[in-house]
Design an enzyme around this catalytic site. Structure first.
Site, PDB file in Angstrom:
ATOM      1  N   GLY A  46       0.866  -1.180   0.000  1.00 61.47           N
ATOM      2  CA  GLY A  46       0.000   0.000   0.000  1.00 61.47           C
ATOM      3  C   GLY A  46       0.900   1.225   0.000  1.00 61.47           C
ATOM      4  O   GLY A  46       1.848   1.308   0.792  1.00 61.47           O
ATOM      5  N   ASP A 234      -1.504   4.910  -6.318  1.00 59.95           N
ATOM      6  CA  ASP A 234      -0.070   4.773  -6.034  1.00 59.95           C
ATOM      7  C   ASP A 234       0.730   5.959  -6.544  1.00 59.95           C
ATOM      8  O   ASP A 234       1.805   6.257  -6.025  1.00 59.95           O
ATOM      9  CB  ASP A 234       0.460   3.470  -6.631  1.00 59.95           C
ATOM     10  CG  ASP A 234      -0.049   2.304  -5.815  1.00 59.95           C
ATOM     11  OD1 ASP A 234      -1.195   1.880  -6.051  1.00 59.95           O
ATOM     12  OD2 ASP A 234       0.669   1.870  -4.897  1.00 59.95           O
ATOM     13  N   ASN A 244      -2.893   2.796 -10.169  1.00 60.84           N
ATOM     14  CA  ASN A 244      -3.384   2.052  -8.999  1.00 60.84           C
ATOM     15  C   ASN A 244      -3.334   0.572  -9.366  1.00 60.84           C
ATOM     16  O   ASN A 244      -2.939   0.206 -10.481  1.00 60.84           O
ATOM     17  CB  ASN A 244      -4.801   2.515  -8.623  1.00 60.84           C
ATOM     18  CG  ASN A 244      -5.253   1.949  -7.283  1.00 60.84           C
ATOM     19  OD1 ASN A 244      -4.504   2.031  -6.302  1.00 60.84           O
ATOM     20  ND2 ASN A 244      -6.418   1.354  -7.219  1.00 60.84           N
ATOM     21  N   LYS A 245      -3.733  -0.258  -8.451  1.00 63.69           N
ATOM     22  CA  LYS A 245      -3.653  -1.709  -8.634  1.00 63.69           C
ATOM     23  C   LYS A 245      -4.220  -2.167  -9.969  1.00 63.69           C
ATOM     24  O   LYS A 245      -5.262  -1.672 -10.407  1.00 63.69           O
ATOM     25  CB  LYS A 245      -4.392  -2.368  -7.463  1.00 63.69           C
ATOM     26  CG  LYS A 245      -4.422  -3.882  -7.463  1.00 63.69           C
ATOM     27  CD  LYS A 245      -3.053  -4.507  -7.564  1.00 63.69           C
ATOM     28  CE  LYS A 245      -2.089  -4.029  -6.505  1.00 63.69           C
ATOM     29  NZ  LYS A 245      -0.676  -4.333  -6.838  1.00 63.69           N
TER      30      LYS A 245
END
Ligand code: MRU
Length: 343
Positions: A46, A234, A244-245
């Site tokens: 994270g 991120d 992001n993921k």
């Protein structure tokens, strides 16, 4: 209450997120190298959490050093900072935290001052992150209506941050404001942060959460089950493109197709005005075993070609608003983040 990370004075405590939800095990790290390895091996993950971990790791490096003089100590600390910079490439919070620690190194002139100031800075980075998440929650809660079902991807919660969470922080704040919110958590293949971590966190809080596989998202959007989508980030480039993921981008495109608002919640430490747009964001490529194996069981033929990018970039045109602790960037496609940062 659990914690993702905690400063213990001469060690760092971390909940091993690889073992959740079945085991709640904490590790104590006394050496900066072990903290760096914990980031690399996903004990902690994270964007904000790995920044905090790097800061605490650098503070530990100052405590454990046997350097004979101040310039040797500073050299060691820069080497430790360099080690943290190699752990994971995408989340800019990591580099932001390392930079803050480097500035503290530069401003300190004695052994004692370095140890004290680095410790103080690491603790501040942690506390500021928790405060930012709470503020983000308050700014963002108004975007969630009583009765909404909100979809999220990956884990942008207390586990991914210093505490409280970014995307999950906004959901938590809305619930604290008395709204009834239901969450759909996407499982988040291949590493299953949604199934293992988001589901675990929200169930602990008593927030109603339904787990779906990533490929069910479009179906539930089309059937009118989902009113809002909120994810973490991120790295947010100057124009607003957001890493992001992996899988976030597909959700954003589907959200647009179904006129569902798509929100990104992230602290200002995730904003990267030095990266012009999403194409310049480095995307981490992780081990193919994360795709070939599911909890230790091989699920693909030996020798198959596999790709495993850990993140994707959502173009800003799909993002309805970016929620930060300093306020909300509405319609980010118009001006990106530069105006907001005053740059
Ligand atoms: O690979 P991970 O688990 O570190 O990826 C995490 C994410 O993509 C999160 O959504 C992001 O870091 C925001 S966390 C507040």
């Amino acid at each position: 209450m659990y914690h993702s990370i905690k400063w213990l004075g001469n060690a760092v405590s971390m909940l091993d997120q690889r073992l959740l939800p079945s085991k709640e095990i904490y590790h104590e790290y006394k050496h900066f190298n072990d903290v760096a390895e914990a980031i690399e091996t996903m004990v902690i993950r994270g964007a904000p959490a790995i920044g905090i971990a790097a800061a605490m790791g650098i503070a530990l490096a100052a405590k454990t050093s046997n350097a004979k003089n101040i310039s040797e100590l500073k050299e060691e600390l820069h080497a430790a900072a360099g080690r943290f910079a190699t752990t994971r490439p995408t989340a800019v919070n990591l580099f932001w935290a390392i930079d803050r620690m480097k500035k503290t190194i530069a401003a300190s002139n004695t052994f004692d001052e370095l140890r004290e100031q680095l410790e103080k800075e690491a603790i501040a980075i942690h506390q500021e992150d928790i405060d930012a998440n709470k503020a983000m929650g308050n700014h963002g809660a108004r975007y969630l209506a009583d009765g909404d079902t909100v979809m999220t991807h990956c884990n942008a919660g207390a586990l991914a941050t210093g505490g409280y969470g970014t995307a999950l922080g906004v959901i938590r704040a809305a619930v604290e404001h008395g709204k009834k919110i239901k969450v759909f958590a996407c499982e988040t293949r291949p590493y299953l942060q949604g199934a293992r971590l988001t589901a675990w966190e929200l169930m602990k809080d008593g927030i109603e959460v339904t787990l779906i596989t990533d490929n069910m998202a479009g179906h539930f959007m089309k059937s009118g089950m989902i009113q809002k989508i909120i994810v973490g980030a991120d790295r947010i480039a100057a124009n607003g493109d957001t890493a992001n993921k992996i899988g976030t981008y597909s959700h954003a495109v589907l959200a647009k197709a179904h006129s569902i608002p798509f929100y990104v919640a992230a602290p200002v430490s995730t904003l990267d005005p030095n990266t012009p747009d999403g194409s310049a964001i480095p995307i981490e490529e992780r081990s193919v075993d994360e795709v070939a194996y599911l909890q230790g069981v091989q699920i693909a033929p030996e020798g198959i070609f596999i790709r495993n990018p850990a993140f994707d970039v959502t173009p800003v045109k799909y993002i309805s608003a970016i929620i930060t602790e300093k306020g909300v960037i509405e319609n980010p496609a118009q001006y990106g983040i530069k105006g907001f940062l005053g740059k």
